[in-house]
Design a protein around this motif. Structure first.
Motif, PDB file in Angstrom:
ATOM      1  N   PHE A  74      27.466   3.799  76.811  1.00 40.16           N
ATOM      2  CA  PHE A  74      28.339   3.844  77.980  1.00 40.16           C
ATOM      3  C   PHE A  74      28.585   2.442  78.540  1.00 40.16           C
ATOM      4  N   HIS A  75      29.765   2.298  79.179  1.00 40.94           N
ATOM      5  CA  HIS A  75      30.101   1.089  79.924  1.00 40.94           C
ATOM      6  C   HIS A  75      30.450   1.499  81.351  1.00 40.94           C
ATOM      7  N   TRP A  76      30.018   0.700  82.329  1.00 39.99           N
ATOM      8  CA  TRP A  76      30.283   1.033  83.735  1.00 39.99           C
ATOM      9  C   TRP A  76      30.267  -0.231  84.588  1.00 39.99           C
ATOM     10  N   ALA A  77      30.633  -0.075  85.859  1.00 43.53           N
ATOM     11  CA  ALA A  77      30.723  -1.208  86.786  1.00 43.53           C
ATOM     12  C   ALA A  77      29.832  -0.948  87.995  1.00 43.53           C
ATOM     13  N   ASP A  78      29.929  -1.828  88.979  1.00 40.98           N
ATOM     14  CA  ASP A  78      29.134  -1.655  90.206  1.00 40.98           C
ATOM     15  C   ASP A  78      29.864  -0.807  91.229  1.00 40.98           C
ATOM     16  N   THR A  79      31.097  -0.381  90.935  1.00 42.85           N
ATOM     17  CA  THR A  79      31.830   0.539  91.794  1.00 42.85           C
ATOM     18  C   THR A  79      32.498   1.594  90.914  1.00 42.85           C
ATOM     19  N   ASP A  80      32.984   2.662  91.543  1.00 41.30           N
ATOM     20  CA  ASP A  80      33.654   3.734  90.802  1.00 41.30           C
ATOM     21  C   ASP A  80      35.095   3.385  90.451  1.00 41.30           C
ATOM     22  N   LYS A  92      42.378   2.271  85.728  1.00 38.42           N
ATOM     23  CA  LYS A  92      40.973   2.032  85.406  1.00 38.42           C
ATOM     24  C   LYS A  92      40.139   3.234  85.841  1.00 38.42           C
ATOM     25  N   TYR A  93      39.208   3.620  84.974  1.00 41.78           N
ATOM     26  CA  TYR A  93      38.296   4.716  85.274  1.00 41.78           C
ATOM     27  C   TYR A  93      36.876   4.183  85.461  1.00 41.78           C
ATOM     28  N   SER A  94      35.983   5.042  85.944  1.00 38.55           N
ATOM     29  CA  SER A  94      34.645   4.612  86.341  1.00 38.55           C
ATOM     30  C   SER A  94      33.759   4.226  85.164  1.00 38.55           C
ATOM     31  N   MET A  95      33.951   4.880  84.031  1.00 37.50           N
ATOM     32  CA  MET A  95      33.120   4.633  82.859  1.00 37.50           C
ATOM     33  C   MET A  95      33.947   4.831  81.594  1.00 37.50           C
ATOM     34  N   GLU A  96      33.395   4.313  80.507  1.00 31.60           N
ATOM     35  CA  GLU A  96      33.951   4.600  79.189  1.00 31.60           C
ATOM     36  C   GLU A  96      32.787   4.831  78.240  1.00 31.60           C
ATOM     37  N   ALA A  97      32.801   5.963  77.558  1.00 29.86           N
ATOM     38  CA  ALA A  97      31.768   6.292  76.584  1.00 29.86           C
ATOM     39  C   ALA A  97      32.312   6.045  75.184  1.00 29.86           C
ATOM     40  N   HIS A  98      31.494   5.445  74.337  1.00 29.68           N
ATOM     41  CA  HIS A  98      31.894   5.136  72.966  1.00 29.68           C
ATOM     42  C   HIS A  98      30.989   5.849  71.978  1.00 29.68           C
ATOM     43  N   LEU A 119      34.264   1.193  60.578  1.00 34.35           N
ATOM     44  CA  LEU A 119      33.839   1.913  61.781  1.00 34.35           C
ATOM     45  C   LEU A 119      34.983   2.691  62.405  1.00 34.35           C
ATOM     46  N   ALA A 120      34.627   3.779  63.054  1.00 34.15           N
ATOM     47  CA  ALA A 120      35.542   4.531  63.916  1.00 34.15           C
ATOM     48  C   ALA A 120      34.811   4.774  65.230  1.00 34.15           C
ATOM     49  N   VAL A 121      35.402   4.341  66.315  1.00 33.52           N
ATOM     50  CA  VAL A 121      34.782   4.510  67.634  1.00 33.52           C
ATOM     51  C   VAL A 121      35.684   5.401  68.480  1.00 33.52           C
ATOM     52  N   VAL A 122      35.113   6.497  68.947  1.00 35.84           N
ATOM     53  CA  VAL A 122      35.850   7.430  69.804  1.00 35.84           C
ATOM     54  C   VAL A 122      35.516   7.108  71.255  1.00 35.84           C
ATOM     55  N   ALA A 123      36.547   6.859  72.051  1.00 41.20           N
ATOM     56  CA  ALA A 123      36.357   6.471  73.452  1.00 41.20           C
ATOM     57  C   ALA A 123      36.779   7.602  74.373  1.00 41.20           C
ATOM     58  N   PHE A 124      35.914   7.873  75.354  1.00 34.97           N
ATOM     59  CA  PHE A 124      36.196   8.884  76.374  1.00 34.97           C
ATOM     60  C   PHE A 124      36.133   8.221  77.742  1.00 34.97           C
ATOM     61  N   PHE A 125      37.194   8.354  78.511  1.00 37.15           N
ATOM     62  CA  PHE A 125      37.169   7.893  79.896  1.00 37.15           C
ATOM     63  C   PHE A 125      36.391   8.904  80.738  1.00 37.15           C
ATOM     64  N   ILE A 126      35.545   8.405  81.621  1.00 37.38           N
ATOM     65  CA  ILE A 126      34.771   9.240  82.538  1.00 37.38           C
ATOM     66  C   ILE A 126      35.047   8.741  83.945  1.00 37.38           C
ATOM     67  N   HIS A 127      35.395   9.638  84.855  1.00 34.32           N
ATOM     68  CA  HIS A 127      35.752   9.195  86.202  1.00 34.32           C
ATOM     69  C   HIS A 127      34.957   9.938  87.270  1.00 34.32           C
ATOM     70  N   ALA A 128      34.442   9.172  88.221  1.00 31.48           N
ATOM     71  CA  ALA A 128      33.683   9.734  89.331  1.00 31.48           C
ATOM     72  C   ALA A 128      34.642  10.291  90.374  1.00 31.48           C
ATOM     73  N   SER A 129      34.422  11.548  90.751  1.00 29.12           N
ATOM     74  CA  SER A 129      35.306  12.185  91.720  1.00 29.12           C
ATOM     75  C   SER A 129      34.524  13.210  92.529  1.00 29.12           C
ATOM     76  N   GLY A 130      34.287  12.905  93.803  1.00 29.20           N
ATOM     77  CA  GLY A 130      33.634  13.869  94.677  1.00 29.20           C
ATOM     78  C   GLY A 130      32.161  14.054  94.401  1.00 29.20           C
ATOM     79  N   ASP A 131      31.611  15.131  94.961  1.00 24.56           N
ATOM     80  CA  ASP A 131      30.176  15.396  94.882  1.00 24.56           C
ATOM     81  C   ASP A 131      29.818  16.528  93.929  1.00 24.56           C
ATOM     82  N   SER A 201      30.724  13.829  88.899  1.00 27.31           N
ATOM     83  CA  SER A 201      30.509  13.494  90.306  1.00 27.31           C
ATOM     84  C   SER A 201      30.174  12.012  90.467  1.00 27.31           C
ATOM     85  N   MET A 202      30.323  11.517  91.679  1.00 29.08           N
ATOM     86  CA  MET A 202      29.954  10.136  91.972  1.00 29.08           C
ATOM     87  C   MET A 202      28.466   9.912  91.738  1.00 29.08           C
TER      88      MET A 202
END
Length: 250
Positions: A74-80, A92-98, A119-131, A201-202
């Protein structure tokens, strides 16, 4: 020609395919074998063991080649508001899974990693939304709580990647030839990037920010572990599988 990744994807410069060969997933969330999550100091990584065969993908832009699962991270930042590596129309989304796979024409990942078709890398965007937690993602986020310290690992349910199945996996993805987004940045990757994000969720995203990145300083955490957008001199050839052919009946 391959380019350095990640890139900014614009729908104005891509080719749409309405009869793409279906991209097929085999075994990624079967309840067999053992799954573990690792705090590597730079990311959270999921690997499988004690299976007769690793999960694999085939079809789509991969043709008849078979690509075996190596690991997911996974890749992520210090904010959502950011944290993903690729962008689509600037979003931009909150995370990206490879999900990293290697071509089984090679003996293993290490042999394949620098080959043009390795190589083949499948990427999924993951986004924080609500609780409200995403139930399918909960197995991952709960496991992350058990690997706060660097170089630790914990067991996961073997079907811990079931959240991948929230996507319509046979279509609605972008493909281009690019590179690894971590050193040594080999241009050996066929990227498969799903357009729609998976909403969690966040709180489920925030647990990743508690992972320790330094063995001697527990206050140092893994954050902003994504590579900035690369700007190739020439626009790469990007396709979008808008629709997939029906599976042929035997």
């Amino acid at each position: 020609m391959p380019v350095q990744s990640p890139i900014a994807i614009s729908n104005r410069t891509i080719d749409h395919i309405d009869d793409a060969d279906p991209l097929e997933y085999h075994g990624h969330w079967e309840p067999v074998g053992v799954a573990r999550v690792y705090n590597t100091g730079t990311s959270a990584m999921v690997k499988f063991a004690k299976r007769k065969e690793q999960p694999f993908i085939t079809g789509g832009g991969l043709g008849d080649d078979k690509y075996a699962f190596e690991q997911l991270h996974f890749h992520w930042a210090d904010t959502d508001e950011s944290g993903c590596e690729h962008t689509v129309e600037g979003v931009k989304y909150s995370m990206e899974a490879h999900a990293v796979h290697f071509n089984t024409k090679y003996a293993n990942f290490d042999e394949a990693k620098n080959k043009p078709d390795g190589l083949a890398v499948v990427a999924f965007f993951i986004h924080a939304s609500g609780d409200k937690d995403c139930p399918e993602f909960q197995k991952i986020s709960e496991g992350i709580r058990n690997v706060q310290k660097i170089n630790t690992s914990a067991s996961l349910d073997s079907d811990c990647l079931s959240w991948i199945g929230l996507q319509e996996l046979c279509k609605h993805y972008y493909t281009y030839k690019g590179s690894l987004t971590t050193a040594p940045y080999f241009e050996s990757v066929t990227w498969i990037i799903y357009r729609a994000p998976i909403f969690v969720s966040m709180g489920q995203v925030n647990v990743f920010r508690n992972l320790q990145s330094c063995p001697k300083d527990e206050t140092k955490k893994i954050v902003n572990n994504f590579r900035e957008i690369q700007k190739p001199e020439k626009d790469p050839e990007i396709t979008f599988a808008r629709n997939a052919k029906p599976k042929s009946k035997l």
